[in-house]
Design a protein around this motif. Sequence first.
Motif, PDB file in Angstrom:
ATOM      1  N   ALA A   5       0.829  -1.196   0.000  1.00  0.00           N
ATOM      2  CA  ALA A   5       0.000   0.000   0.000  1.00  0.00           C
ATOM      3  C   ALA A   5       0.870   1.255   0.000  1.00  0.00           C
ATOM      4  N   ASP A   8       3.615   5.768  -3.145  1.00  0.00           N
ATOM      5  CA  ASP A   8       4.190   6.215  -4.410  1.00  0.00           C
ATOM      6  C   ASP A   8       3.648   5.431  -5.598  1.00  0.00           C
ATOM      7  N   ARG A   9       3.003   4.291  -5.332  1.00  0.00           N
ATOM      8  CA  ARG A   9       2.518   3.491  -6.434  1.00  0.00           C
ATOM      9  C   ARG A   9       1.073   3.881  -6.692  1.00  0.00           C
ATOM     10  N   HIS A  10       0.863   4.652  -7.710  1.00  0.00           N
ATOM     11  CA  HIS A  10      -0.502   5.096  -7.953  1.00  0.00           C
ATOM     12  C   HIS A  10      -1.072   4.433  -9.192  1.00  0.00           C
ATOM     13  N   TYR A  11      -2.378   4.526  -9.281  1.00  0.00           N
ATOM     14  CA  TYR A  11      -3.099   3.859 -10.333  1.00  0.00           C
ATOM     15  C   TYR A  11      -3.395   4.854 -11.445  1.00  0.00           C
ATOM     16  N   ALA A  12      -3.175   4.458 -12.702  1.00  0.00           N
ATOM     17  CA  ALA A  12      -3.395   5.397 -13.812  1.00  0.00           C
ATOM     18  C   ALA A  12      -4.149   4.738 -14.959  1.00  0.00           C
ATOM     19  N   ARG A  17     -11.107   4.216 -10.236  1.00  0.00           N
ATOM     20  CA  ARG A  17     -10.311   3.391  -9.335  1.00  0.00           C
ATOM     21  C   ARG A  17     -11.098   2.333  -8.570  1.00  0.00           C
TER      22      ARG A  17
END
Lengths: 290, 293
Positions: A5, A8-12, A17
């Motif tokens: 979680a 820095d790891r985001h969803y694009a 979402r």
Amino acid sequence: MTGAASPDRHYAGALPRPVAVAFAYGGAALISILFLYPFWWMLLGAFRSAEAVLTAPLRLWPETLDWRGFASLASVGGISIWRYVVNSVVITLASTAVGVMITGLGAYAIVRRPDLPGFGLLRAGFLLAMMYPYMLLVIPAYIVMFKLGLLGSYAGLILFLALGPLQFFLFEQFFRTIPREVIEAATIDGAGEFQIFRRIVLPMAMPIVATVTIITFLLNWAQWFPVMVVSRGPETFTLPVALINLSGELGVNFQGIMALASATTIPVVIVFLTAQKRVMQGMADGAVKG
Amino acid sequence: VSARWRTVGVFYLFALPFAALTIVFGLWPIALSVITSFTESSTALRTDPVYVGLANYTAVLADPVFHASLWRTTLYTLLSVLANLAFALGVALLLHSPLIGYGKTFFKVAIFLPVVTPDVAGYAVWRWLYDQSFGAINAALALLAMPRFGGIAAQSTAMLALLVAELWHHAGFYVVIFLANLAILDRAVEEAAEIDGATPRQKLWHVILPQLRPSLVVNGVYAIIQFLKTFTVVVVMTKGGPADSTNFVSYYAWQMFDQGRYGEATAMATVLFAIVAVVAMTAYRFGQRGERT
């Protein structure tokens, strides 16, 4: 759960979402259920009569706990189930202990002094032996056992199961990470090679020893072909071999097969679950090196 | 001299048991196997075997059953490698995606559990899952109003049935290796691609997959060796049937041995070993070369 979680790891992606998250969890859950279902079906089969399974193969909970499957295992192939259990435990533990010790020492020697005559050849020979199709190596191994008088003996089985490629690679990889300076400093202090091994290398190596031990235990518990071939009779058979024999018997004992499959599986599942991180990490490391 | 021997001798002492086991249970059996492949089967176990030169090899290479078996093994290996790697890569990408947070370990463990399950036990269960009357698979298909699956009972589906059972047993291993590789991906490159407006598909093809090359090579080589040697699943589930449709080379060689045809069996073993070695080396080299460019 590392990084699971991390912010820095985001969803694009294209979907909103929450929808994408629902799809991802749905997919992962479906795959997990499909992978775990055979285990559950095996346990159900062990505790339900064959007739019950025949009428309702998909039932998710046993009508009653029917122990006749396990009771039918009292004797498999004319031998008590406990004999197979003891054989499994003894052969697996002994071959693991012997294998970890011998492989660890061998890998250490080869990594520390690759320049010594014969060590390069030994490593190449080992790799060759490990690449040879296992089931076909077992066949001539039968002849070797015969010549050495080890056929049908526990010693023969234990020694044959002791070596494995994954174990060697894990040790080799670890010993390569020990900095030269650490050992050189000890040499300057006047420590002999044996002392260096006992006082410096061994304590450092304990985590990798633990990893290799658990993985070897899991792998050796599952071994069946060498055990079957190198045995003279069912007296030295382990649980997987007993299962092969039971499956091959005339007049199918479905419930007994499921009960024996459960008995063969449950011990390793418990060991794996208590050390899952170490096992998965170790297997990945060992493979990447090889 | 004695001081030097003291330092060097320790290492030989350490390596001695390892060398002994490697020779006795590795190299000696291999040598025996190769020697036996040049002898007449009925005399192979005698102290004075009759040597027949390459006769066993020519017999094996001329055997139509062996040809069929080799072709079948190749096809099965190809399909299994593709199915396992594609499936494992998909699962790894899914579990690695930022969409999965809590529960990731659970999913990983669930998929890896069959890897540590003794293969004999797993395949014994699958053998019955496929069963036409007991099996849960056909019951489930009936429930979904889908056509029956022949499983291991039908010639046309037996190979597929084994492929699925083996995928269940092995895929978790490949997933874990892909995940280990994904964990060390260069986030900076990925972010740069995102800033440049790369679509998720472009990101996958041009950013993620090229960086997964090491794990693709490792998994590829492993899977090829694994499936070329397919054996246990055949013993437990099909015994090579129905009508030879799952009679792969390892199993065929074992059958030969079981019938006392030691010469042909060991000749076949040597041929299979040569194939495994050449294919594995080629795949490895291929991967290495790609890495450098």
